[in-house]
Design an enzyme around this catalytic site. Structure first.
Site, PDB file in Angstrom:
ATOM      1  N   PHE A 150      16.238 -37.682  19.126  1.00 16.63           N
ATOM      2  CA  PHE A 150      15.053 -38.348  18.508  1.00 16.63           C
ATOM      3  C   PHE A 150      14.603 -37.575  17.246  1.00 16.63           C
ATOM      4  O   PHE A 150      14.178 -36.296  17.191  1.00 16.63           O
ATOM      5  CB  PHE A 150      13.870 -38.193  19.473  1.00 16.63           C
ATOM      6  CG  PHE A 150      12.568 -38.822  18.956  1.00 16.63           C
ATOM      7  CD1 PHE A 150      12.332 -40.338  19.515  1.00 16.63           C
ATOM      8  CD2 PHE A 150      11.636 -38.413  18.480  1.00 16.63           C
ATOM      9  CE1 PHE A 150      11.194 -40.849  18.865  1.00 16.63           C
ATOM     10  CE2 PHE A 150      10.443 -38.660  17.946  1.00 16.63           C
ATOM     11  CZ  PHE A 150      10.195 -39.973  18.081  1.00 16.63           C
ATOM     12  N   ASP A 235      16.831 -30.333  12.227  1.00 15.90           N
ATOM     13  CA  ASP A 235      15.426 -30.953  12.592  1.00 15.90           C
ATOM     14  C   ASP A 235      14.792 -30.228  13.559  1.00 15.90           C
ATOM     15  O   ASP A 235      14.727 -30.150  14.818  1.00 15.90           O
ATOM     16  CB  ASP A 235      15.566 -32.372  13.268  1.00 15.90           C
ATOM     17  CG  ASP A 235      14.298 -33.079  13.427  1.00 15.90           C
ATOM     18  OD1 ASP A 235      13.441 -32.253  13.572  1.00 15.90           O
ATOM     19  OD2 ASP A 235      14.281 -34.304  13.666  1.00 15.90           O
ATOM     20  N   LYS A 264       4.957 -31.541  11.924  1.00 14.89           N
ATOM     21  CA  LYS A 264       4.130 -31.192  12.985  1.00 14.89           C
ATOM     22  C   LYS A 264       3.135 -29.889  12.569  1.00 14.89           C
ATOM     23  O   LYS A 264       2.039 -30.107  12.219  1.00 14.89           O
ATOM     24  CB  LYS A 264       4.775 -31.340  14.336  1.00 14.89           C
ATOM     25  CG  LYS A 264       5.396 -32.630  14.617  1.00 14.89           C
ATOM     26  CD  LYS A 264       5.717 -32.615  16.083  1.00 14.89           C
ATOM     27  CE  LYS A 264       6.802 -34.124  16.256  1.00 14.89           C
ATOM     28  NZ  LYS A 264       5.764 -35.351  16.190  1.00 14.89           N
TER      29      LYS A 264
END
Length: 413
Positions: A150, A235, A264
Site C-alpha cells: 500500500f 516507503d 504522515k
C-alpha cells in the site's frame, strides 16, 4: 461541547453524520463517532465522551493530539507567513530540509505534501536517475514492488496494487511495474533486468496488516539492489519517524536505503508534509521546472516539520515506542488462543488477527468503540493498533483489557 460544535449546532452524532453523508463523497466508511477535540492519546466526541485513539491517523499523530511544542511552532508561523510558493525562497525551508537531511543521514530533501505525492515523486526521481545516470533506454524503466503493498491511491500507485477495491473501475493502469512476493528476496532478484531502476518497498507492510518480513529480507534486498545498481526506495510514510521504536523501520534490520519516502507524522498531525530524502547523486537528477508543488515546502509546513524533526532528534519518542511497544505486544500475545490467532508488529504498531469465526475486524472495532477505544480494521478479521507515542502504559493496559472483554463477549457460550 466544543466551540465548533456550538457554531454548527450539531450536538447529536446522528445529525452530524447525516450532514457529512449528505454532502461528502462516500469514499470512506468511518466508525460512527464524531470527534470534536483531542489531547495527547485521547479524543472527545461532540457529546463529551472520551476515547483512547489507537489509530493516530495512521501514524500522522505520532506525537499526540494538540502537542504543545508543535502547536507553538504552527501558531508562531501562522502570524508571519504561511505560503510563498517555490517561486520565491522562504526563511523556514532551509532550516527544515537541513535538519531532516541530518536526521536521515542524507544530503538532500524534496519537500511535498501528502504521502502519495512523495511516492509519485520517488517514482519520477528513480526513472530520471535510470535514464540519466544508469543509462536505461528511454521509456523502458521498470520498478519492482511487493505483493500486498500500500503506497497510496493515485492512478499510478493503484496500477501496482493488488487490492481490487483500490483498482476496480479506475483503469487503464500505468505500466512499468513488476510485482513479486513480499519477503522473498530470491523472487525479487529474479525479476531484475537491465532496465530495472528501483525496488520500492514498505519495511513493514501497514495496510496489509502490519506484516513484518523475515529478519534477513531487507539486508538481502539492500545487497541485491547494490550489486545490480538498482535504487532501494523505502516507503517509511507509516513506519517511519518513531513508530517502530526507531527513527526509520529499516534501522531495525540494519540497512540504509537510497531514498526514504516520508509523510504522515512529518506534519505533526497539523499540516500535510511529505518528503523524498536521499543523496545528491540521486535527487540531483531533477532540474528546475521538471517537478514541483505550490504548497510543497511552504513556510508553515516547514516550521512544523522542523519542530517534528527536533522532537525526533532527542530520541525520546523512539525510546517510548520501544519500551511501551514491548509492553503492548506482551499483553497482546496473552490473547492468542483467546479469540486472537496471531499478533505481529514492532514498537507501538500491532496487527492482530481475530478468529474470523468470532467476528470481522469491523465488528470488533465497533465493539471497542462502544467501550471507548478507537481502532481500525483491515483485510477481513485483522485489526491494527497504532496509538500516539505519548500514550501511557496504563492506557495501553486499559485498551488491551477492553479488547479482551470484547473477545470474551463474542466467544460462543
Amino acid at each position: 461541547m466544543s466551540a465548533l460544535t456550538e457554531q454548527v449546532g450539531l450536538t447529536d452524532q446522528t445529525a452530524a453524520i447525516a450532514q457529512e453523508n449528505a454532502h461528502a463523497a462516500h469514499n470512506y466508511h468511518p466508525l460512527p463517532v464524531v470527534v470534536a477535540s483531542g489531547d495527547g492519546a485521547w479524543v472527545t466526541d461532540i457529546n463529551g465522551k472520551r476515547y483512547l485513539d489507537c489509530l493516530a491517523a495512521y501514524s500522522a499523530v505520532n506525537f499526540g493530539h494538540s502537542n504543545p511544542v508543535l502547536l507553538d511552532a504552527a501558531r508562531a508561523q501562522l502570524g508571519r507567513i504561511t505560503l510563498t510558493s517555490r517561486a520565491f525562497h522562504n526563511d523556514q525551508l532551509g532550516p527544515f530540509v537541513t535538519a531532516l537531511a541530518k536526521l536521515s543521514g542524507k544530503e538532500m530533501v524534496l519537500p511535498m505534501n501528502t504521502g502519495a505525492e512523495a511516492v509519485e515523486s520517488g517514482i519520477k526521481v528513480a526513472r530520471a536517475w535510470g535514464y540519466r545516470v544508469k543509462g536505461v533506454a528511454d521509456g523502458q524503466a521498470n520498478i519492482i514492488v511487493a505483493a500486498g503493498n500500500f503506497h497510496g491511491r493515485t492512478t499510478t500507485i493503484i496500477s501496482f496494487s493488488d487490492d481490487e477495491s483500490a483498482r476496480a473501475d479506475f483503469g487503464p493502469f500505468t505500466p512499468g511495474f513488476r510485482t513479486v512476493p513480499y519477503g522473498d528476496a530470491a523472487a525479487l532478484e529474479a525479476a531484475i533486468d537491465e532496465n530495472t531502476v528501483a525496488v520500492l518497498l514498505e519495511p513493514i507492510q501497514g495496510e496489509a496488516g502490519i506484516v513484518v518480513p523475515p529478519a534477513d529480507y531487507l539486508p538481502a534486498v539492500r545487497e541485491i539492489t547494490s550489486r545490480h545498481n538498482v535504487l532501494f526506495i523505502a516507503d517509511e510514510i507509516q513506519s517511519g519517524l518513531g513508530r517502530t521504536g526507531a527513527t526509520f523501520a529499516v534501522e531495525l534490520a540494519g540497512v540504509v536505503p537510497d531514498l526514504y519516502l516520508l509523510g504522515k507524522a512529518l506534519g505533526g498531525g497539523i499540516v500535510p508534509v511529505s518528503a523524498v530524502v536521499g543523496n545528491a547523486d540521486i535527487l540531483g537528477v531533477l532540474r528546475p521546472g521538471e517537478h514541483g508543488s505550490t504548497f510543497g515546502g511552504n513556510p508553515l509546513a516547514a516550521a512544523v516539520g522542523l519542530a517534528v524533526v527536533n522532537l525526533l532528534a532527542t530520541g525520546e519518542y523512539q525510546q517510548r515506542a520501544r519500551d511501551l511497544g514491548a509492553h503492548l505486544h506482551d499483553r497482546l500475545l496473552g490473547l492468542v488462543g483467546h479469540g486472537v490467532l496471531e499478533v505481529r508488529g514492532a514498537g507501538l504498531w500491532a496487527g492482530i488477527d481475530i478468529d474470523p469465526a468470532l467476528a470481522s475486524g469491523r465488528a470488533v472495532c465497533e465493539a471497542l468503540m462502544e467501550r471507548g477505544v478507537l481502532a481500525k480494521d483491515t483485510h477481513g478479521s485483522t485489526i491494527r493498533l497504532a496509538p500516539p507515542l505519548v500514550v501511557s502504559a496504563d492506557d495501553l493496559d486499559w485498551a488491551v483489557d477492553q479488547l479482551a472483554a470484547v473477545l470474551e463477549e463474542l466467544a460462543p457460550a
